[in-house]
Design an enzyme around this catalytic site. Structure first.
Site, PDB file in Angstrom:
ATOM      1  N   LYS A  22      50.975  39.285  39.017  1.00 35.73           N
ATOM      2  CA  LYS A  22      50.626  37.887  38.719  1.00 35.73           C
ATOM      3  C   LYS A  22      49.121  37.692  38.670  1.00 35.73           C
ATOM      4  O   LYS A  22      48.586  37.113  37.729  1.00 35.73           O
ATOM      5  CB  LYS A  22      51.212  36.971  39.809  1.00 35.73           C
ATOM      6  N   ASN A  23      48.438  38.192  39.706  1.00 34.34           N
ATOM      7  CA  ASN A  23      47.011  37.870  39.817  1.00 34.34           C
ATOM      8  C   ASN A  23      46.130  38.694  38.880  1.00 34.34           C
ATOM      9  O   ASN A  23      44.922  38.464  38.798  1.00 34.34           O
ATOM     10  CB  ASN A  23      46.551  38.012  41.270  1.00 34.34           C
ATOM     11  N   ARG A  92      46.088  26.455  40.710  1.00 33.42           N
ATOM     12  CA  ARG A  92      44.641  26.530  40.850  1.00 33.42           C
ATOM     13  C   ARG A  92      44.000  27.556  39.921  1.00 33.42           C
ATOM     14  O   ARG A  92      42.849  27.399  39.517  1.00 33.42           O
ATOM     15  CB  ARG A  92      44.271  26.870  42.284  1.00 33.42           C
ATOM     16  N   CYS A 116      45.237  22.390  48.274  1.00 39.97           N
ATOM     17  CA  CYS A 116      46.197  23.477  48.206  1.00 39.97           C
ATOM     18  C   CYS A 116      46.753  23.682  49.600  1.00 39.97           C
ATOM     19  O   CYS A 116      46.045  23.530  50.591  1.00 39.97           O
ATOM     20  CB  CYS A 116      45.461  24.721  47.733  1.00 39.97           C
ATOM     21  N   ARG A 121      40.119  25.601  49.528  1.00 39.20           N
ATOM     22  CA  ARG A 121      39.883  26.383  48.310  1.00 39.20           C
ATOM     23  C   ARG A 121      38.989  25.696  47.273  1.00 39.20           C
ATOM     24  O   ARG A 121      39.411  25.420  46.142  1.00 39.20           O
ATOM     25  CB  ARG A 121      41.203  26.799  47.681  1.00 39.20           C
ATOM     26  N   PRO A 122      37.728  25.435  47.626  1.00 44.18           N
ATOM     27  CA  PRO A 122      36.830  24.842  46.636  1.00 44.18           C
ATOM     28  C   PRO A 122      36.471  25.830  45.513  1.00 44.18           C
ATOM     29  O   PRO A 122      36.764  27.026  45.634  1.00 44.18           O
ATOM     30  CB  PRO A 122      35.579  24.500  47.458  1.00 44.18           C
ATOM     31  N   ASP A 124      33.217  25.823  44.231  1.00 46.77           N
ATOM     32  CA  ASP A 124      31.763  25.680  44.146  1.00 46.77           C
ATOM     33  C   ASP A 124      31.064  26.959  43.669  1.00 46.77           C
ATOM     34  O   ASP A 124      30.055  26.898  42.967  1.00 46.77           O
ATOM     35  CB  ASP A 124      31.204  25.258  45.514  1.00 46.77           C
ATOM     36  N   ASP A 304      47.600  38.115  50.976  1.00 46.24           N
ATOM     37  CA  ASP A 304      48.868  37.853  50.287  1.00 46.24           C
ATOM     38  C   ASP A 304      50.041  38.633  50.875  1.00 46.24           C
ATOM     39  O   ASP A 304      51.177  38.469  50.432  1.00 46.24           O
ATOM     40  CB  ASP A 304      48.731  38.161  48.783  1.00 46.24           C
ATOM     41  N   ARG A 396      57.093  30.880  41.289  1.00 51.62           N
ATOM     42  CA  ARG A 396      55.737  30.899  40.739  1.00 51.62           C
ATOM     43  C   ARG A 396      55.204  32.321  40.674  1.00 51.62           C
ATOM     44  O   ARG A 396      54.446  32.656  39.771  1.00 51.62           O
ATOM     45  CB  ARG A 396      54.795  30.066  41.625  1.00 51.62           C
TER      46      ARG A 396
HETATM   47  N1  EPU Z   1      36.043  30.011  48.178  1.00 52.78           N
HETATM   48  C1  EPU Z   1      35.082  29.032  48.258  1.00 52.78           C
HETATM   49  N2  EPU Z   1      34.448  28.649  47.121  1.00 52.78           N
HETATM   50  C2  EPU Z   1      34.743  29.170  45.894  1.00 52.78           C
HETATM   51  C3  EPU Z   1      35.723  30.172  45.820  1.00 52.78           C
HETATM   52  C4  EPU Z   1      36.370  30.574  46.985  1.00 52.78           C
HETATM   53  O1  EPU Z   1      34.784  28.526  49.337  1.00 52.78           O
HETATM   54  O2  EPU Z   1      34.145  28.751  44.888  1.00 52.78           O
HETATM   55  C5  EPU Z   1      36.719  30.476  49.415  1.00 52.78           C
HETATM   56  C6  EPU Z   1      38.213  30.117  49.421  1.00 52.78           C
HETATM   57  O3  EPU Z   1      38.417  28.794  49.880  1.00 52.78           O
HETATM   58  C7  EPU Z   1      38.779  31.179  50.327  1.00 52.78           C
HETATM   59  C8  EPU Z   1      37.908  32.402  50.032  1.00 52.78           C
HETATM   60  O4  EPU Z   1      36.717  31.887  49.432  1.00 52.78           O
HETATM   61  O5  EPU Z   1      38.634  30.808  51.668  1.00 52.78           O
HETATM   62  C9  EPU Z   1      38.515  33.423  49.100  1.00 52.78           C
HETATM   63  O6  EPU Z   1      39.088  32.769  47.980  1.00 52.78           O
HETATM   64  P1  EPU Z   1      39.218  33.409  46.554  1.00 52.78           P
HETATM   65  O7  EPU Z   1      38.359  32.654  45.592  1.00 52.78           O
HETATM   66  O8  EPU Z   1      39.037  34.889  46.613  1.00 52.78           O
HETATM   67  O9  EPU Z   1      40.742  33.104  46.200  1.00 52.78           O
HETATM   68  P2  EPU Z   1      41.288  32.770  44.785  1.00 52.78           P
HETATM   69  O10 EPU Z   1      40.520  33.511  43.760  1.00 52.78           O
HETATM   70  O11 EPU Z   1      41.459  31.310  44.629  1.00 52.78           O
HETATM   71  C10 EPU Z   1      42.964  34.774  44.619  1.00 52.78           C
HETATM   72  C11 EPU Z   1      44.443  34.943  44.428  1.00 52.78           C
HETATM   73  C12 EPU Z   1      45.158  34.503  45.702  1.00 52.78           C
HETATM   74  C13 EPU Z   1      44.673  35.383  46.842  1.00 52.78           C
HETATM   75  C14 EPU Z   1      43.147  35.264  46.984  1.00 52.78           C
HETATM   76  C15 EPU Z   1      42.561  36.176  48.028  1.00 52.78           C
HETATM   77  C16 EPU Z   1      44.667  34.629  42.044  1.00 52.78           C
HETATM   78  C17 EPU Z   1      45.170  33.812  40.924  1.00 52.78           C
HETATM   79  N3  EPU Z   1      44.851  34.151  43.284  1.00 52.78           N
HETATM   80  O12 EPU Z   1      42.751  33.389  44.874  1.00 52.78           O
HETATM   81  O13 EPU Z   1      46.545  34.724  45.485  1.00 52.78           O
HETATM   82  O14 EPU Z   1      45.266  34.984  48.041  1.00 52.78           O
HETATM   83  O15 EPU Z   1      42.522  35.585  45.706  1.00 52.78           O
HETATM   84  O16 EPU Z   1      42.880  37.486  47.763  1.00 52.78           O
HETATM   85  O17 EPU Z   1      44.140  35.716  41.833  1.00 52.78           O
HETATM   86  C18 EPU Z   1      48.835  34.423  45.890  1.00 52.78           C
HETATM   87  O18 EPU Z   1      49.041  35.232  44.969  1.00 52.78           O
HETATM   88  O19 EPU Z   1      49.755  34.025  46.656  1.00 52.78           O
HETATM   89  C19 EPU Z   1      47.478  33.918  46.085  1.00 52.78           C
HETATM   90  C20 EPU Z   1      47.226  32.832  46.796  1.00 52.78           C
END
Ligand code: EPU
Length: 419
Positions: A22-23, A92, A116, A121-122, A124, A304, A396
């Site tokens: 998926k990811n 997201r 979420c 999960r911002p 920024d 995950d 999902r």
């Molecule tokens: N974060 C920020 N600011 C940002 C981006 C991230 O503060 O601009 C924080 C997040 O709030 C979190 C941390 O950084 O605390 C890591 O978040 P990340 O951005 O890596 O997560 P993501 O990209 O939104 C992806 C996967 C998630 C997986 C996470 C961590 C996808 C579509 N989603 O999310 O998958 O848990 O990386 O490995 O790739 C799932 O499949 O169940 C799932 C939630």
């Protein structure tokens, strides 16, 4: 809303074919926005999240043809540079259209993802990085409005490691003028899969698989063919299932080289593993041993997989501790597992689990994707019947999970609200 009815206590036996990740599929599908050429993708999983991203892509004018696990995208007629709230709010990862639209068309309007269940999960870091590449970004009425002439390469150091943040900036940088350096980049195999696809499309990227990606921008990318990598989280989820129920299964179409930590922990649990090139045979006899772990970015223990391993720990022959460091609210499965008779207490980002002799089936509620998977595992290990409500979370991110589990002997039945 569909439910799952699980009658626990069945040992698993047989083969399970693992689907595409998926990811990896979500960012790879968004890469279709970067080119006017055809992107021919295979091993695309049959997931609700894939449907959602294809809807968002289609409403930009991207042409989508889908046949089973094959998807052909063509981006020569894109005319709407927008991702609306109605679709973004449900997923997201929709934020992944921002970088590609902006880089190729100089403009994008993308709804800010909302809250979420697993954390705030911002986005920024995505915005900071695109600004560093020269984009003019404002946020108004819940939307991100981004504009630029042509993006210009820059050195970007994100405050934390972010998976989709790295992917968004990587896609944007492929079409920027000059060199972009992404420091502190996520090293997840799904980021690597996206980078490998982008290279096939004509992007110039060095450092793939490391935390420093160096991208030389090119004026345009072309079409390509690509098979999405196998889903390491789906594979490890089934391995946790057999660890909890006992039995012997073989996983097909896996990528064993990207699952080291999960496989090590499963050996600690007591699973006997025979790891082939792209197959894993797993046998479990007796009660699981408890495992203590802490989630971190790849190559560490994946967040995950936290809930699924916790399900195994609930019936282990001893105590364990699970520490979640990536998301601030990813313990919502704890209360539900305790309804099945588990003994788990949380304190901040730690969960303390005392293994119990047996779980007993009960009605429970799925709260997010991986929590749902963990409840399926707990339900399969429990005595009697467990009904899991709000199973749309599972759909999902897992490709026909109940069908795959039933084929290896589990008693997992979908109760459709259309019945
Ligand atoms: N974060 C920020 N600011 C940002 C981006 C991230 O503060 O601009 C924080 C997040 O709030 C979190 C941390 O950084 O605390 C890591 O978040 P990340 O951005 O890596 O997560 P993501 O990209 O939104 C992806 C996967 C998630 C997986 C996470 C961590 C996808 C579509 N989603 O999310 O998958 O848990 O990386 O490995 O790739 C799932 O499949 O169940 C799932 C939630």
């Amino acid at each position: 809303m569909d439910q799952l009815r699980i009658t626990g206590g069945k040992r698993l036996n047989g083969d399970i074919a693992i689907s595409g990740a998926k990811n990896a599929a979500l960012p790879i599908l968004c890469a279709g926005l970067l080119t006017a050429g055809d992107l021919e993708l295979s091993n695309v999983p049959g997931l609700h999240d894939v449907k959602t991203i294809l809807k968002i892509l289609a409403q930009t004018g991207l042409t989508v043809q889908r046949d089973g696990d094959k998807v052909i995208l063509n981006g020569s007629k894109i005319d709407t540079l927008e991702a609306p709230y109605e679709l973004v709010k449900t997923m997201r990862a929709s934020i992944l259209v921002l970088g590609p639209l902006l880089a190729r068309f100089g403009e994008a309007k993308v709804s800010l993802p909302g809250g979420c269940a697993i954390g705030s999960r911002p986005v920024d870091q995505h915005i900071m990085g695109l600004r560093a590449l020269g984009a003019d970004i404002t946020i108004e009425g819940g939307y991100i409005y981004a504009r630029c002439a042509r993006l210009k390469g820059a050195r970007i150091v994100t405050d934390m490691i972010t998976v989709t943040g790295t992917e968004n900036l990587l896609m944007a940088a492929t079409l920027a003028e000059g060199e972009t350096i992404l420091e502190n980049a996520a090293r997840e195999p799904e980021v690597t899969d996206l980078a490998n696809l982008l290279v096939k499309m004509g992007a110039k990227i060095e450092g793939i698989g490391t935390d420093r990606l160096v991208i030389q921008g090119v004026p345009a990318l072309h079409g390509a063919q690509h098979a999405v990598i196998s889903d390491r989280i789906e594979a490890a989820t089934f391995l946790c299932a057999v660890a909890a129920t006992g039995g012997e299964i073989q996983l097909l179409n896996t990528r064993t080289d990207i699952m080291d930590v999960a496989l090590d922990k499963l050996r600690e649990v007591g699973l006997q593993l025979t790891v082939g090139h792209n197959t894993i045979r797993a046998r479990m006899d007796g009660r699981p041993k408890p495992v203590t772990f802490r989630t971190t970015e790849y190559p560490g223990f994946p967040t995950d997989m936290q809930a699924q391993f916790m399900a195994v720990n609930t019936i282990a022959d001893g105590p364990s501790r699970v520490t979640e460091t990536i998301f601030e609210n990813r313990f919502m499965h704890v209360q539900e597992m305790n309804r099945l008779g588990a003994n788990i207490q949380t304190e901040g980002n730690n969960a303390f689990i005392k293994g119990v002799d047996r779980l007993i089936g009960a009605p429970v509620m799925a709260t997010d994707l991986r929590a749902s998977a963990s409840l399926v595992i707990a339900g399969m290990a429990a005595e009697g019947i467990t009904i899991i409500d709000r199973i749309y979370h599972l759909d999902r991110g897992y490709d026909r999970m109940e069908v795959k589990l039933s084929a290896v002997g589990a008693d997992v039945v979908r109760i459709s609200d259309k019945d």
